[in-house]
Design a protein around this motif. Structure first.
Motif, PDB file in Angstrom:
ATOM      1  N   UNK A 172       8.259  62.795 -24.866  1.00  0.00           N
ATOM      2  CA  UNK A 172       7.757  61.514 -24.550  1.00  0.00           C
ATOM      3  C   UNK A 172       8.862  60.328 -25.385  1.00  0.00           C
ATOM      4  N   UNK A 173       9.399  59.668 -24.266  1.00  0.00           N
ATOM      5  CA  UNK A 173      10.349  58.351 -24.787  1.00  0.00           C
ATOM      6  C   UNK A 173       9.636  57.091 -25.331  1.00  0.00           C
ATOM      7  N   UNK A 174       8.295  57.213 -24.924  1.00  0.00           N
ATOM      8  CA  UNK A 174       7.834  55.807 -25.011  1.00  0.00           C
ATOM      9  C   UNK A 174       7.608  55.029 -26.632  1.00  0.00           C
ATOM     10  N   UNK A 175       7.462  56.088 -27.421  1.00  0.00           N
ATOM     11  CA  UNK A 175       7.785  55.357 -28.844  1.00  0.00           C
ATOM     12  C   UNK A 175       9.127  55.058 -29.092  1.00  0.00           C
ATOM     13  N   UNK A 176      10.186  55.651 -28.675  1.00  0.00           N
ATOM     14  CA  UNK A 176      11.686  55.273 -28.669  1.00  0.00           C
ATOM     15  C   UNK A 176      11.627  53.912 -28.101  1.00  0.00           C
ATOM     16  N   UNK A 177      11.104  54.011 -26.959  1.00  0.00           N
ATOM     17  CA  UNK A 177      11.344  52.669 -25.996  1.00  0.00           C
ATOM     18  C   UNK A 177      10.714  51.385 -26.796  1.00  0.00           C
ATOM     19  N   UNK A 178       9.567  51.851 -27.263  1.00  0.00           N
ATOM     20  CA  UNK A 178       8.852  50.886 -28.098  1.00  0.00           C
ATOM     21  C   UNK A 178       9.820  49.942 -29.071  1.00  0.00           C
ATOM     22  N   UNK A 179      10.463  50.913 -29.892  1.00  0.00           N
ATOM     23  CA  UNK A 179      11.325  50.448 -31.237  1.00  0.00           C
ATOM     24  C   UNK A 179      12.615  49.873 -30.613  1.00  0.00           C
ATOM     25  N   UNK A 180      13.052  50.484 -29.285  1.00  0.00           N
ATOM     26  CA  UNK A 180      14.079  49.642 -28.738  1.00  0.00           C
ATOM     27  C   UNK A 180      13.805  48.450 -28.295  1.00  0.00           C
ATOM     28  N   UNK A 181      12.648  47.961 -27.692  1.00  0.00           N
ATOM     29  CA  UNK A 181      12.062  46.698 -27.135  1.00  0.00           C
ATOM     30  C   UNK A 181      11.848  45.930 -28.141  1.00  0.00           C
ATOM     31  N   UNK A 182      11.480  46.648 -29.571  1.00  0.00           N
ATOM     32  CA  UNK A 182      11.225  45.498 -30.687  1.00  0.00           C
ATOM     33  C   UNK A 182      12.692  45.015 -31.233  1.00  0.00           C
ATOM     34  N   UNK A 183      13.727  45.832 -30.951  1.00  0.00           N
ATOM     35  CA  UNK A 183      14.989  45.603 -31.317  1.00  0.00           C
ATOM     36  C   UNK A 183      15.634  44.567 -30.482  1.00  0.00           C
ATOM     37  N   UNK A 184      15.062  44.181 -29.408  1.00  0.00           N
ATOM     38  CA  UNK A 184      15.495  43.401 -28.504  1.00  0.00           C
ATOM     39  C   UNK A 184      16.232  43.499 -27.218  1.00  0.00           C
ATOM     40  N   UNK A 185      15.985  44.967 -26.773  1.00  0.00           N
ATOM     41  CA  UNK A 185      16.547  45.482 -25.523  1.00  0.00           C
ATOM     42  C   UNK A 185      15.688  45.370 -24.486  1.00  0.00           C
TER      43      UNK A 185
END
Length: 193
Positions: free
Chosen positions: A65-78
């Motif tokens: 499940x990539x969603x935890x990684x995606x949340x982190x990347x969104x928080x990093x501004x992506x």
């Protein structure tokens, strides 16, 4: 007899796909959740330039499940997007916290048609199997192969596979049209190719 016989490459890939998916399916639910959460711990290891648009995927069956990684990347501004099945290739639609999702084909969910299309510079890709050289085996439909080819007409795209470590195989029989991954992220860390 009609039709053509499968190529030796196709037969070998199908055998490796089945073996890797069997190992993946044997993971417990807890193991899958823990592994998915661990991916987010490596978000900074991806060393993505600030502001690059990142495409993830909605997990199906027993995929990581990539969603935890995606949340982190969104928080990093992506800016983030997810694929939607279209013809002749996938399209990518942006999403945020309040996006409404609709069935996206093959058991996935995708941002609805009101979400803007976004060209990703980074693809986080699901896969069935991978080897130590960055070759991957997908699910045999070619959706990502066609999407990568279409995206690369407008510039480079970084392809990063996401998988469990148990999906590694000795060697993927790569064909001329197969695009090698730039990197692979598993719960034990990032590998660059």
């Amino acid at each position: 007899m009609s039709g053509t016989a499968p190529s030796p490459f196709a037969e070998a890939k199908e055998r490796l796909r089945r073996q890797a998916l069997t190992r993946r399916a044997a993971l417990t639910g807890v193991d899958r959740v823990e592994a998915s959460l661990q991916l987010a711990d490596f978000a900074t290891d991806l060393e993505l330039e600030p502001g690059l648009a990142v495409a993830g995927f909605w997990p199906i069956r027993d995929e990581i499940d990539p969603r935890p990684l995606l949340t982190k990347l969104r928080d990093m501004g992506h800016p983030l997007c997810l694929p939607a099945v279209a013809h002749p290739t996938l399209i990518f639609r942006s999403f945020g916290r309040d996006t409404e999702f609709v069935p996206g084909g093959f058991g996935t969910m995708a941002p609805g048609p009101d979400s803007a299309e976004l060209r990703p510079e980074v693809l986080l890709m699901p896969l069935a199997a991978f080897d130590s050289r960055g070759n991957r085996i997908g699910y045999g439909k070619g959706h990502y192969d066609r999407a990568i080819a279409a995206l690369e007409k407008d510039g480079p795209v970084v392809c990063i596979g996401l998988a469990f470590d148990v999906q590694e195989v000795g060697e993927v029989p790569a064909e001329a049209h197969d695009r090698r991954l730039d990197a692979l992220l598993t719960p034990t860390g990032l590998r660059r190719f």
